[in-house]
Design an enzyme around this catalytic site. Structure first.
Site, PDB file in Angstrom:
ATOM      1  N   ARG A   1       0.797  -1.021  -0.063  1.00 47.37           N
ATOM      2  CA  ARG A   1      -0.139   0.072   0.146  1.00 47.37           C
ATOM      3  C   ARG A   1       0.751   1.277   0.111  1.00 47.37           C
ATOM      4  NH1 ARG A   1      -5.136  -1.482   4.175  1.00 47.37           N
ATOM      5  NH2 ARG A   1      -6.393  -2.308   2.231  1.00 47.37           N
TER       6      ARG A   1
ATOM      7  N   LYS B   1     -17.628 -15.676   4.272  1.00 45.26           N
ATOM      8  CA  LYS B   1     -19.296 -15.413   4.464  1.00 45.26           C
ATOM      9  C   LYS B   1     -19.900 -14.939   3.477  1.00 45.26           C
ATOM     10  CE  LYS B   1     -18.705 -13.492   9.156  1.00 45.26           C
ATOM     11  NZ  LYS B   1     -18.602 -12.201  10.012  1.00 45.26           N
TER      12      LYS B   1
ATOM     13  N   GLY C   1      -7.714  -7.554   0.084  1.00 46.63           N
ATOM     14  CA  GLY C   1      -7.903  -8.391   1.283  1.00 46.63           C
ATOM     15  C   GLY C   1      -7.165  -9.625   1.094  1.00 46.63           C
TER      16      GLY C   1
ATOM     17  N   GLY D   1     -12.538  -4.061   1.400  1.00 52.92           N
ATOM     18  CA  GLY D   1     -14.041  -3.717   1.467  1.00 52.92           C
ATOM     19  C   GLY D   1     -14.543  -2.693   0.359  1.00 52.92           C
TER      20      GLY D   1
HETATM   21  P1  ADP Z   1     -11.335 -11.458   1.432  1.00 52.17           P
HETATM   22  O1  ADP Z   1     -10.522 -10.999   2.484  1.00 52.17           O
HETATM   23  O2  ADP Z   1     -10.406 -11.885   0.136  1.00 52.17           O
HETATM   24  O3  ADP Z   1     -12.512 -10.827   0.970  1.00 52.17           O
HETATM   25  P2  ADP Z   1     -12.594 -13.182   3.268  1.00 52.17           P
HETATM   26  O4  ADP Z   1     -12.038 -12.391   4.325  1.00 52.17           O
HETATM   27  O5  ADP Z   1     -13.762 -13.300   2.962  1.00 52.17           O
HETATM   28  O6  ADP Z   1     -11.635 -12.905   1.897  1.00 52.17           O
HETATM   29  O7  ADP Z   1     -12.199 -14.630   3.635  1.00 52.17           O
HETATM   30  C1  ADP Z   1     -10.865 -15.081   3.992  1.00 52.17           C
HETATM   31  C2  ADP Z   1     -10.838 -16.137   5.040  1.00 52.17           C
HETATM   32  O8  ADP Z   1     -11.931 -17.411   4.726  1.00 52.17           O
HETATM   33  C3  ADP Z   1      -9.345 -16.757   4.973  1.00 52.17           C
HETATM   34  O9  ADP Z   1      -8.709 -16.325   6.236  1.00 52.17           O
HETATM   35  C4  ADP Z   1      -9.865 -18.290   4.875  1.00 52.17           C
HETATM   36  O10 ADP Z   1      -8.940 -19.003   5.748  1.00 52.17           O
HETATM   37  C5  ADP Z   1     -11.045 -18.367   5.104  1.00 52.17           C
HETATM   38  N1  ADP Z   1     -11.840 -19.552   4.615  1.00 52.17           N
HETATM   39  C6  ADP Z   1     -11.661 -19.774   3.343  1.00 52.17           C
HETATM   40  N2  ADP Z   1     -12.340 -21.019   3.176  1.00 52.17           N
HETATM   41  C7  ADP Z   1     -12.662 -21.372   4.462  1.00 52.17           C
HETATM   42  C8  ADP Z   1     -13.221 -22.842   4.686  1.00 52.17           C
HETATM   43  N3  ADP Z   1     -13.680 -23.812   3.886  1.00 52.17           N
HETATM   44  N4  ADP Z   1     -13.342 -22.872   6.162  1.00 52.17           N
HETATM   45  C9  ADP Z   1     -12.699 -22.029   6.883  1.00 52.17           C
HETATM   46  N5  ADP Z   1     -12.326 -20.986   6.716  1.00 52.17           N
HETATM   47  C10 ADP Z   1     -12.133 -20.469   5.081  1.00 52.17           C
HETATM   48 MG    MG Z   2     -10.749 -10.626   4.346  1.00 53.49          MG
END
Ligand code: ADP
Ligand code: MG
Length: 410
Positions: A52, A212, A365, A388
């Site tokens: 960043r 989520k 992220g 976000g």
């Molecule tokens: P991003 O930051 O790219 O939007 P998120 O914050 O939504 O992604 O999700 C990332 C997290 O989700 C990671 O820490 C990863 O370990 C967790 N994750 C992904 N798949 C699984 C799973 N099947 N079970 C538990 N945690 C998971």
């Molecule tokens: Mg994340």
């Protein structure tokens, strides 16, 4: 919902960036307050990942070359009060290395002492204000703090894309008191991310994973109307499987996401977009790197096990779609990629995105962290500095930090 918002917001849908750019501003001999996103991870008082900070360099160098004195500011972490552990000093040290010049840190965010230092800045000189969250008024977008910040400069430039989805004093409020322009990074982020919405090369393939459904529901709804395929992975898929009455064992399931997933599955039936879910999984007994691991041909997770990655068949199928795409937008890892036994699905997808001839845009992220972990961060068309913020923009929302800027002359 997000799609209705997108339709209202013609600026974003058309993918035109209508805000005035720092390049349109006359900055010579002026003091310019630049809101950057220096919210970087620290390790023992040292910057651990400077992506960043590097991303903010073009705007800083542009302003110095154009004869401005530059007052930089950012938040860092979530300090309670003025906790010296959250001082900007480590950022200043890294910035000084990257720019090859001294970067002093102001004694505070605003106030007389800071104003005195700012008054002594010459053309081309820099100052980094202390952590904006040392001021309580930052997150509440306090008008008094916004005015005090404005007091420090003649012009305001917002380059903090990663914080542009928040209406804070340093990202939004201050723009009411000074001529306000978009920085080079912020401009590029908006252009690259909205290019996925405006006339993308087909097929448009969206890859979504992460924890989520509720975090990504706006993006799913947006692309059910626009994409050719949406590929789902990550823990998110278990809300979909529960909506289909499948067993998910001990997998991480967002209960609130089940109803959302059900609605998405219904909408997908009437849509031209193909919504795809995993067909095989990698299971673990516990959320740990040293747990018992096995591959499951199918998706019904037995009792005592949790799904921690997409399986090899799913990963290969997703990689094939990505290879054939004209445009790819990826957000969210396919599994718990931080643990090596469960990283393969995310790695296969990351490699497919990196080697695809499509335009490839990755939301920041954890997806960005995954790309970096696999050494592929520079192999995509655009890796956003925002998590976000990148999601909200792609959902079609207007970001407060962008909305507050001057409109460009048409
Ligand atoms: P991003 O930051 O790219 O939007 P998120 O914050 O939504 O992604 O999700 C990332 C997290 O989700 C990671 O820490 C990863 O370990 C967790 N994750 C992904 N798949 C699984 C799973 N099947 N079970 C538990 N945690 C998971
Ligand atoms: Mg994340």
């Amino acid at each position: 919902m997000a799609t209705a918002k997108a339709a209202e917001n013609s600026t974003v849908v058309k993918g035109e960036f209508s805000k005035a750019s720092v390049r349109d501003a006359d900055v010579s001999g002026k003091r310019v307050l630049v809101r950057a996103d220096f919210n970087v991870p620290l390790d023992g008082g040292v910057v651990k990942d400077d992506a960043r900070i590097r991303a903010a360099i073009p705007t800083i160098e542009y302003l110095r070359d154009a004869g401005a004195s530059v007052v930089l500011c950012s938040h860092l972490g979530r300090p309670e009060d003025r906790d010296p552990e959250f001082s900007m000093a480590p950022v200043a040290a890294r910035l000084a290395e990257l720019l090859g010049t001294f970067v002093p840190v102001a004694p505070a965010v605003v106030g007389e002492d800071v104003e005195a230092v700012v008054a002594g800045l010459d053309s081309g000189e820099l100052l980094l204000l202390e952590n904006t969250r040392f001021e309580k008024g930052e997150t509440s977008n306090d008008p008094g703090l916004a005015e005090d910040l404005a007091q420090l400069a003649d012009l305001y430039v917002n380059d903090a894309f990663g914080a542009a989805h928040r209406a804070h004093a340093s990202t939004a409020g201050v723009a009411e008191h000074l001529p306000a322009y978009a920085g080079l990074l912020l401009e590029r982020e908006v252009r690259e991310l909205t290019s996925v919405l405006s006339d993308p090369a087909r097929p448009l393939v969206i890859v979504l994973g992460g924890a989520k459904v509720s975090d990504k529901i706006g993006v799913i709804e947006q692309f059910l109307d626009r994409a050719d395929e949406i590929l789902i992975g990550g823990a998110m898929c278990f809300s979909f499987f529960r909506a289909q009455d499948l067993e998910t064992g001990n997998s991480l399931v967002e209960e609130e996401g089940i109803e959302l997933a059900r609605e998405v599955l219904e909408r997908a039936e009437d849509s031209d977009c193909e919504l795809r879910l995993p067909t095989d999984l990698v299971l673990g007994e516990r959320f740990a790197a040293d747990t018992e691991r096995k591959e499951l041909d199918g998706v019904e997770v037995p009792e005592g096990w949790m799904g921690l990655d997409i399986g090899p068949e799913t990963a290969a199928a997703y990689a094939e779609s990505i290879a054939a795409a004209g445009t790819v937008f990826w957000n969210g890892p396919m599994g718990a990629f931080e643990m090596e036994p469960f990283a393969a699905g995310t790695r296969t997808v990351a490699e497919a995105v990196a080697s695809s001839s499509a335009t490839t845009v990755v939301g920041g992220g954890d997806s960005g962290a995954a790309l970096a972990q696999f050494g592929l961060a520079d192999k995509v068309s655009w890796l956003s500095t925002g998590g976000g913020a990148s999601l909200e923009l792609v959902e079609g929302q207007e970001l407060p930090g962008v909305g507050a800027l001057l409109e460009a002359d048409a």
